[in-house]
Design a protein around this motif. Sequence first.
Motif, short mmCIF file in Angstrom:
data_model
loop_
_atom_site.label_atom_id
_atom_site.label_comp_id
_atom_site.label_asym_id
_atom_site.label_seq_id
_atom_site.Cartn_x
_atom_site.Cartn_y
_atom_site.Cartn_z
N LYS A 258 32.85 37.48 38.30
CA LYS A 258 32.00 37.84 39.45
C LYS A 258 32.34 39.26 39.95
O LYS A 258 31.46 40.03 40.31
CB LYS A 258 32.27 36.83 40.57
CG LYS A 258 31.26 36.83 41.69
CD LYS A 258 31.67 35.87 42.80
CE LYS A 258 32.80 36.47 43.56
NZ LYS A 258 33.52 35.86 44.54
N THR A 259 33.60 39.61 39.93
CA THR A 259 34.03 40.88 40.54
C THR A 259 33.95 42.05 39.56
O THR A 259 33.61 43.16 39.96
CB THR A 259 35.49 40.74 41.06
OG1 THR A 259 35.58 39.53 41.80
CG2 THR A 259 35.87 41.90 41.97
N TYR A 260 34.26 41.82 38.29
CA TYR A 260 34.34 42.93 37.34
C TYR A 260 33.32 42.85 36.21
O TYR A 260 33.17 43.81 35.45
CB TYR A 260 35.77 43.02 36.77
CG TYR A 260 36.75 43.40 37.85
CD1 TYR A 260 36.88 44.72 38.26
CD2 TYR A 260 37.47 42.42 38.54
CE1 TYR A 260 37.73 45.07 39.30
CE2 TYR A 260 38.33 42.76 39.58
CZ TYR A 260 38.45 44.08 39.96
OH TYR A 260 39.27 44.43 40.99
N GLY A 261 32.64 41.69 36.06
CA GLY A 261 31.65 41.55 35.00
C GLY A 261 32.28 41.73 33.63
O GLY A 261 33.49 41.62 33.46
N VAL A 262 31.44 42.02 32.65
CA VAL A 262 31.93 42.26 31.29
C VAL A 262 31.30 43.55 30.81
O VAL A 262 30.14 43.85 31.12
CB VAL A 262 31.52 41.10 30.35
CG1 VAL A 262 31.98 41.37 28.93
CG2 VAL A 262 32.12 39.80 30.85
N GLY A 263 32.10 44.35 30.07
CA GLY A 263 31.58 45.62 29.55
C GLY A 263 31.69 46.74 30.57
O GLY A 263 31.15 47.83 30.36
N GLY A 264 32.36 46.50 31.70
CA GLY A 264 32.53 47.53 32.73
C GLY A 264 33.90 48.16 32.65
O GLY A 264 34.47 48.32 31.57
N GLU A 265 34.48 48.48 33.84
CA GLU A 265 35.76 49.19 33.85
C GLU A 265 36.92 48.34 33.32
O GLU A 265 37.92 48.85 32.85
CB GLU A 265 36.10 49.70 35.27
CG GLU A 265 36.22 48.58 36.29
CD GLU A 265 36.90 49.00 37.61
OE1 GLU A 265 37.73 49.93 37.61
OE2 GLU A 265 36.61 48.36 38.62
N LEU A 266 36.77 47.00 33.40
CA LEU A 266 37.87 46.12 32.99
C LEU A 266 37.54 45.45 31.66
O LEU A 266 36.54 44.76 31.51
CB LEU A 266 38.07 45.03 34.06
CG LEU A 266 39.28 44.13 33.83
CD1 LEU A 266 40.57 44.89 34.15
CD2 LEU A 266 39.21 42.86 34.68
N ARG A 267 38.43 45.68 30.66
CA ARG A 267 38.26 45.04 29.35
C ARG A 267 39.14 43.78 29.37
O ARG A 267 40.35 43.89 29.43
CB ARG A 267 38.71 45.99 28.23
CG ARG A 267 37.95 47.31 28.19
CD ARG A 267 38.65 48.31 27.30
NE ARG A 267 40.02 48.51 27.70
CZ ARG A 267 41.01 48.88 26.90
NH1 ARG A 267 40.79 49.09 25.61
NH2 ARG A 267 42.24 49.03 27.35
N TRP A 268 38.53 42.62 29.38
CA TRP A 268 39.33 41.41 29.53
C TRP A 268 38.85 40.29 28.62
O TRP A 268 37.74 40.31 28.11
CB TRP A 268 39.38 40.96 30.98
CG TRP A 268 38.06 40.60 31.62
CD1 TRP A 268 37.06 41.47 31.96
CD2 TRP A 268 37.61 39.30 31.98
NE1 TRP A 268 36.02 40.76 32.53
CE2 TRP A 268 36.33 39.44 32.56
CE3 TRP A 268 38.18 38.02 31.90
CZ2 TRP A 268 35.59 38.36 33.04
CZ3 TRP A 268 37.44 36.95 32.38
CH2 TRP A 268 36.17 37.12 32.94
#
Length: 413
Positions: free
Chosen positions: A28-38
């Motif tokens: 919810k907070t960082y999504g996928v494909g954005g600043e955070l690779r998780w």
Amino acid sequence: MDQQREFDVVLFGATGFTGKLVAEYLYKTYGVGGELRWALAGRNQAKLEAVRTDLIAAGGTTVELIVVDSMDQAAMNALAARTTVVCTTVGPYALYGTPLVAACVAHGTHYCDLTGEVQWMHRVINEYQTAAEASGARIVHTCGFDSIPSDLGAFYVQAQMHARHGVYAQQVKYRVVKAEGGMSGGTVASMMNMMEEVKADPGIGEIINDPYALDPVNMPRGPDGPDQVAPLYDAQFKQWTAPFVMAAINTRVVRRSNALLGYRYGSQFRYDEAILTGAGPVGYMKAVAVASGTFLMMIASAVAPLRNLLKSALPAQGEGPSPETIEKGSFVIDLLALHPTDASKNLRARVTADRDPGYGATAKMLGESAVCLALDELDAGGGCLTPSTAMGMALINRLVEKGGMTFEILDQS
Ligand SMILES: NC(=O)c1ccc[n+]([C@@H]2O[C@H](COP(=O)([O-])OP(=O)(O)OC[C@H]3O[C@@H](n4cnc5c(N)ncnc54)[C@H](OP(=O)(O)O)[C@@H]3O)[C@@H](O)[C@H]2O)c1
């Protein structure tokens, strides 16, 4: 951030009760494909796929899955090599946590978890502190309701005391104003495992009861004694207080922070935790009720036949509070810092969060700890750190800006 590594954060234990909440929070907070690779990790492919399906029900971008068992040291090493941070909810940590810590230390990978198992943290510190300092891995336990409000709350009120008055408080009192929520099976299992360890080795009981159990070895001990066990009147808060069960974890963490900060708050720094129950006879009766309930719970979990009875009455592993309980829950904690010489300069800080403290709010605290370790510029080197000594203001800022928590000074007394 280490661009050489495939991921910034891997969430291990994503199929568990708390792990799912952390996965939801990160998505919810960082999504996928954005600043955070998780990525999500767990031991069961089908369960991981179900978690991912729930997350991306709307058909969004996919999250990578990693299937690993915590007891497979080679798999833990391979996992640690792929990511800047591993964030784990695989517990009881004393049973399943050590191979992952060893792997993170060996690979210079930062690590955060939700353990409240003092006996296990004590073992990890003894075994891995030197190697973690050498590899640069920041190993950070207690990144949930225990012990972020305590450790960051004490850090915050002390920073405010120093900024306003040029001194540090030699005493901080943590008081629970409100904490509404439930308990999960994983937490019950961790508590029960600790009691079973104490039964097998009474030396572990001594570690758990030591107020300075997490301090570096051979360092001077401060003046704090055992945790509160009975109702006590607090003249500064003008209320009765009852024992707070998590004080047995949180106080050790705050004292370790003071030690790791080179005794910034003084070698005679005092810190304690309790629940506020109100003024007058009603406040006293509530304090008696909470103290008696806590005492009975401790007895029941220490005696084997009663422990089994208690286990059957409490949530099983994988279970926890209902979505309504999580949504409606919240906490309010006040921390009173006593000015060394002038009581008119005492400072009272308040830390708050919405959602169930141990689950909804904990998911934010653990999630933001992982992101902070992965993306923020931090001063701390490697070692077995605490939330405040690893992340300090950077984590407070994230918890306020991203997680909606508050840290504020209420008044001067
Ligand atoms: N500090 C706090 O505020 C706080 C708050 C909440 C929880 N906690 C702690 O967090 C831990 C988890 O609690 P929980 O209620 O979420 O527990 P849970 O629902 O039982 O989840 C445990 C997770 O660990 C996984 N797991 C167990 N053994 C494993 C292994 N050998 N390899 C890989 N994964 C394994 C489980 O996988 P499967 O799904 O495949 O079984 C599951 O994902 C507990 O230690 C609890 O005390 C602390």
